[in-house]
Design an enzyme around this catalytic site. Structure first.
Site, PDB file in Angstrom:
ATOM      1  N   CYS A 136      47.610  45.772  43.437  1.00  0.00           N
ATOM      2  CA  CYS A 136      46.923  46.770  44.306  1.00  0.00           C
ATOM      3  C   CYS A 136      45.924  46.400  45.137  1.00  0.00           C
ATOM      4  O   CYS A 136      44.395  45.701  45.050  1.00  0.00           O
ATOM      5  CB  CYS A 136      45.889  47.902  43.756  1.00  0.00           C
ATOM      6  SG  CYS A 136      45.146  49.170  44.735  1.00  0.00           S
ATOM      7  N   CYS A 139      42.675  47.599  46.251  1.00  0.00           N
ATOM      8  CA  CYS A 139      41.442  47.553  45.161  1.00  0.00           C
ATOM      9  C   CYS A 139      40.966  46.378  44.534  1.00  0.00           C
ATOM     10  O   CYS A 139      40.110  45.730  44.978  1.00  0.00           O
ATOM     11  CB  CYS A 139      41.757  47.839  43.814  1.00  0.00           C
ATOM     12  SG  CYS A 139      43.277  49.188  44.251  1.00  0.00           S
ATOM     13  N   ASP A 140      41.445  44.816  45.277  1.00  0.00           N
ATOM     14  CA  ASP A 140      41.399  43.543  45.213  1.00  0.00           C
ATOM     15  C   ASP A 140      41.613  42.731  45.968  1.00  0.00           C
ATOM     16  O   ASP A 140      40.931  41.576  45.587  1.00  0.00           O
ATOM     17  CB  ASP A 140      42.573  43.365  43.616  1.00  0.00           C
ATOM     18  CG  ASP A 140      42.102  44.165  42.628  1.00  0.00           C
ATOM     19  OD1 ASP A 140      41.241  44.943  42.454  1.00  0.00           O
ATOM     20  OD2 ASP A 140      43.431  44.582  42.072  1.00  0.00           O
TER      21      ASP A 140
END
Ligand code: NAP
Length: 314
Positions: A136, A139-140
């Site tokens: 992701c 997300c990261d």
């Protein structure tokens, strides 16, 4: 087991599940939605959704799902945190055995979606989650400011992840096992023409290095035509090689294909081999797999449920 019987239990809170909740809620069926480990489904890990009808400027995936949840709640949907572990669909009402006890329901809509696949190469599992391997970028991605990273895959997801990562990373290697992308032309053109993205064609990962150091230090790839192996030093690996349907808990009760996707009855997209049990979204669709098609299937499943309950005493 509680004596109460639900009219309809919807399993999953992605686009399909929540759309089914809006429709069955609005039909006064007071649906119970079970939410598992990833509330909101895959769209919550997408930054900008550009192709959902009605949003000419695009819409944030998390916001879209949050709004859909509010809309479902407005029509009387109840939510419960519970993962379905197994089912008894020979029983009537149907029985769902969950991490939060047994639940009985006259009708069931399964909208459990699909989860990202991993490659299985050495180092991937050991370095997954916080150590440099992830699925992701939204997300990261911000953790990889001014670092080199790689994205694995050649579909729309891989291109989207690579393009998103260009906001942070100094360089993004897009590693694909063939010499043409599977992605739509617009995404492929954007990715291949981006100055920060370097294509690594005809290459498959062999290992992700860095286990001893506790963090990714590079990826070893093999050229599929020459068999030559190369080590690319980098700090992050984003795996975007497709998805696996989340159908295991239902596989003995419902028909699935060789890849685990639910197979609906002929002539329907959502009706299953068990009366009163319907499927919707990516768990039953390996062809379109779009937010809008999942929402459409959720709507179909809800209407079918409403009719089924009307005929069979809801
Ligand atoms: P996908 O289209 O199935 O692509 C998966 C990619 O991973 C393919 O390029 C495949 O290679 C590669 N791959 C599969 N297994 C591999 C392995 N073991 N090792 C290395 N490479 C492997 O999946 P997706 O990109 O997640 O897209 C899924 C659906 O969502 C599609 O319908 C897509 O259009 C849609 N989507 C749309 C958007 C958008 O419109 N903005 C964004 C994301 C996703 P091959 O090409 O050789 O098979």
């Amino acid at each position: 087991m509680s004596d109460s019987v639900e009219n309809v239990v919807i399993v999953g809170t992605g686009c399909a599940g929540l759309t089914a909740a809006v429709y069955t809620g609005r039909a006064n069926l007071s649906p119970l939605v079970l939410e598992g480990s990833m509330p909101g489904g895959q769209l919550t890990t997408t930054s900008e959704v550009e192709n959902f009808p009605g949003f000419p400027e695009g819409v944030d995936g998390f916001m879209l799902m949050d709004n859909l949840r509010k809309q479902a709640t407005k029509f009387g949907t109840r939510f419960r945190s519970a993962v379905v572990e197994s089912v008894d669909f020979t029983a009537s009402p149907r029985v769902l055995r969950t991490s939060d006890g047994e639940i009985r329901a006259r009708a069931v809509i399964i909208a459990t979606g699909a989860s990202p696949r991993l490659t299985g190469v050495p180092g991937e599992k050991e370095l997954y989650g916080g150590k440099g391997v992830t699925t992701c970028a939204t997300c990261d991605g911000a953790f990889y400011r001014n670092m080199d990273v790689a994205v694995l895959g050649g579909g729309d997801s891989a291109c989207e992840e690579a393009l998103f990562l260009t906001r942070f990373a100094s360089k993004v290697y897009l590693i694909h096992r063939r010499d043409t992308l599977r992605a739509s032309k617009i995404m492929a053109d954007r990715a291949t023409s981006h100055p920060k993205i370097q294509m690594v064609w005809d290459s498959v990962p062999v290992a992700i290095e860095g286990v001893a150091q506790g963090g990714v230090s590079g990826i070893r790839v093999r050229h599929v035509k020459t068999q030559a192996e190369t080590l690319i030093p980098l700090k992050g690996v984003f795996v975007a090689i497709g998805h696996q349907p989340n159908t295991a808990a239902f596989a003995t009760a419902l028909r699935t294909d060789e890849n685990g996707y639910f197979v609906p009855e002929t002539g329907s997209q959502v009706r299953t081999n068990v009366p009163g049990v319907f499927v919707a979204g990516d768990c039953a669709d390996h062809v379109y797999r779009q937010a809008i098609t999942a929402a459409g299937m959720g709507c179909q499943a809800a209407i079918e449920t409403e009719r089924w309950l009307a005929e069979h005493g809801g």
